[in-house]
Design a protein around this motif. Structure first.
Motif, short mmCIF file in Angstrom:
data_model
loop_
_atom_site.label_atom_id
_atom_site.label_comp_id
_atom_site.label_asym_id
_atom_site.label_seq_id
_atom_site.Cartn_x
_atom_site.Cartn_y
_atom_site.Cartn_z
N THR A 123 -4.14 -5.99 -6.46
CA THR A 123 -4.28 -5.78 -7.90
C THR A 123 -4.50 -4.31 -8.22
O THR A 123 -5.10 -3.57 -7.45
CB THR A 123 -5.44 -6.59 -8.49
OG1 THR A 123 -6.66 -6.22 -7.83
CG2 THR A 123 -5.21 -8.08 -8.36
N VAL A 124 -4.01 -3.92 -9.38
CA VAL A 124 -4.32 -2.64 -10.00
C VAL A 124 -4.92 -2.94 -11.37
O VAL A 124 -4.38 -3.76 -12.12
CB VAL A 124 -3.09 -1.75 -10.13
CG1 VAL A 124 -3.39 -0.52 -10.99
CG2 VAL A 124 -2.61 -1.31 -8.75
N ASP B 188 -7.10 -2.37 -5.78
CA ASP B 188 -7.70 -3.07 -4.66
C ASP B 188 -6.55 -3.70 -3.90
O ASP B 188 -6.07 -4.78 -4.26
CB ASP B 188 -8.70 -4.11 -5.13
CG ASP B 188 -9.47 -4.75 -4.00
OD1 ASP B 188 -9.00 -4.71 -2.84
OD2 ASP B 188 -10.55 -5.32 -4.26
N ASN B 189 -6.11 -3.03 -2.87
CA ASN B 189 -4.95 -3.52 -2.13
C ASN B 189 -5.24 -4.82 -1.39
O ASN B 189 -4.33 -5.62 -1.16
CB ASN B 189 -4.46 -2.45 -1.15
CG ASN B 189 -3.75 -1.31 -1.85
OD1 ASN B 189 -3.30 -1.44 -2.99
ND2 ASN B 189 -3.66 -0.17 -1.18
N ILE C 56 -1.43 5.30 -10.24
CA ILE C 56 -2.25 5.46 -9.06
C ILE C 56 -1.37 5.31 -7.83
O ILE C 56 -0.50 4.44 -7.77
CB ILE C 56 -3.43 4.45 -9.06
CG1 ILE C 56 -4.41 4.75 -7.92
CG2 ILE C 56 -2.92 3.02 -9.00
CD1 ILE C 56 -5.74 4.01 -8.08
N THR C 57 -1.59 6.16 -6.84
CA THR C 57 -0.78 6.14 -5.64
C THR C 57 -1.10 4.92 -4.79
O THR C 57 -2.08 4.21 -5.00
CB THR C 57 -0.98 7.42 -4.82
OG1 THR C 57 -2.39 7.59 -4.55
CG2 THR C 57 -0.46 8.63 -5.57
N GLY C 58 -0.24 4.68 -3.81
CA GLY C 58 -0.36 3.49 -3.00
C GLY C 58 -1.69 3.34 -2.31
O GLY C 58 -2.23 2.23 -2.24
N GLY C 59 -2.24 4.43 -1.81
CA GLY C 59 -3.52 4.38 -1.16
C GLY C 59 -4.70 4.50 -2.10
O GLY C 59 -5.85 4.42 -1.65
N GLY C 60 -4.44 4.70 -3.38
CA GLY C 60 -5.50 4.83 -4.35
C GLY C 60 -6.22 6.16 -4.33
O GLY C 60 -7.28 6.31 -4.96
N ASP C 61 -5.66 7.13 -3.64
CA ASP C 61 -6.34 8.41 -3.48
C ASP C 61 -6.10 9.38 -4.63
O ASP C 61 -6.89 10.30 -4.83
CB ASP C 61 -5.94 9.06 -2.16
CG ASP C 61 -4.43 9.20 -2.00
OD1 ASP C 61 -4.00 10.19 -1.36
OD2 ASP C 61 -3.69 8.32 -2.49
N ASP D 173 0.80 -1.21 0.00
CA ASP D 173 0.00 0.00 0.00
C ASP D 173 0.84 1.27 0.00
O ASP D 173 0.29 2.37 -0.05
CB ASP D 173 -0.96 0.01 1.19
CG ASP D 173 -0.26 -0.02 2.53
OD1 ASP D 173 -0.85 0.45 3.52
OD2 ASP D 173 0.89 -0.50 2.60
N LYS D 174 2.15 1.13 0.05
CA LYS D 174 3.05 2.28 0.00
C LYS D 174 3.62 2.50 -1.39
O LYS D 174 4.35 3.48 -1.60
CB LYS D 174 4.19 2.10 0.99
CG LYS D 174 3.76 2.03 2.45
CD LYS D 174 3.12 3.34 2.91
CE LYS D 174 2.80 3.30 4.39
NZ LYS D 174 2.17 4.56 4.86
N TYR D 175 3.30 1.64 -2.31
CA TYR D 175 3.85 1.75 -3.66
C TYR D 175 2.80 2.25 -4.64
O TYR D 175 1.70 1.70 -4.73
CB TYR D 175 4.38 0.40 -4.14
CG TYR D 175 5.71 0.03 -3.55
CD1 TYR D 175 6.89 0.43 -4.18
CD2 TYR D 175 5.79 -0.71 -2.38
CE1 TYR D 175 8.12 0.10 -3.64
CE2 TYR D 175 7.01 -1.03 -1.84
CZ TYR D 175 8.18 -0.63 -2.47
OH TYR D 175 9.39 -0.96 -1.94
N ALA D 176 3.16 3.29 -5.36
CA ALA D 176 2.36 3.70 -6.50
C ALA D 176 2.58 2.70 -7.64
O ALA D 176 3.68 2.19 -7.82
CB ALA D 176 2.76 5.10 -6.95
N ILE D 177 1.53 2.43 -8.37
CA ILE D 177 1.60 1.52 -9.51
C ILE D 177 1.30 2.31 -10.77
O ILE D 177 0.25 2.94 -10.89
CB ILE D 177 0.61 0.35 -9.37
CG1 ILE D 177 0.88 -0.45 -8.09
CG2 ILE D 177 0.70 -0.55 -10.61
CD1 ILE D 177 2.23 -1.15 -8.06
N GLY D 178 2.23 2.26 -11.69
CA GLY D 178 2.06 2.95 -12.95
C GLY D 178 1.95 1.99 -14.12
O GLY D 178 2.56 0.91 -14.10
#
Length: 123
Positions: free
Chosen positions: A78-79, A73-74, A51-56, A30-35
């Motif tokens: 999955t992203v 959806d942590n 999208i940032t780690g928290g999805g915000d 949850d601390k990793y942004a996924i691009g």
């Protein structure tokens, strides 16, 4: 570093849709942004969405804005990248990558990548 794996690519006609998934694992997910990035034959890898780690917070390249949608959806690790109104110029290998906390848009900031999934848009 996080382990990543893309899936969901395939062949679709112009105007069609695909949903790509990036499965990730490791500590502090949850601390990793996924691009999401893509690379067409003979071209450099370009940023598509993140999208940032928290999805915000999320962002999109101008070329896909209003057509693609990213979510995560942590709990399921999955992203997802929903791709609509696909055009031939969207063709390429799509990769997901992980960077710490925020979406920089810079490939050099990404710690790890998946193997990629092929998206082909053709009639």
């Amino acid at each position: 570093q996080p382990q990543l794996a893309e899936s969901g690519g395939g062949l679709v006609q112009p105007g069609g849709s695909l949903r790509l998934s990036c499965a990730f694992s490791g500590s502090s997910v949850d601390k990793y942004a996924i691009g999401w990035f893509r690379q067409a034959p003979g071209k450099v890898r370009e940023a598509v969405s993140c999208i940032t780690g928290g999805g915000d917070v999320s962002n999109y390249a101008y070329s896909v804005k209003d057509r693609f949608s990213i979510s995560r959806d942590n709990a399921k690790n999955t992203v997802t990248l929903e791709m609509n109104s696909l055009q031939p110029e969207d063709t390429g290998v799509y990769y997901c990558g992980a960077e710490w906390l925020y979406c920089s848009g810079m490939k050099s900031e990404y710690e790890s990548w998946g193997q990629g999934t092929q998206v082909t848009v053709s009639s």
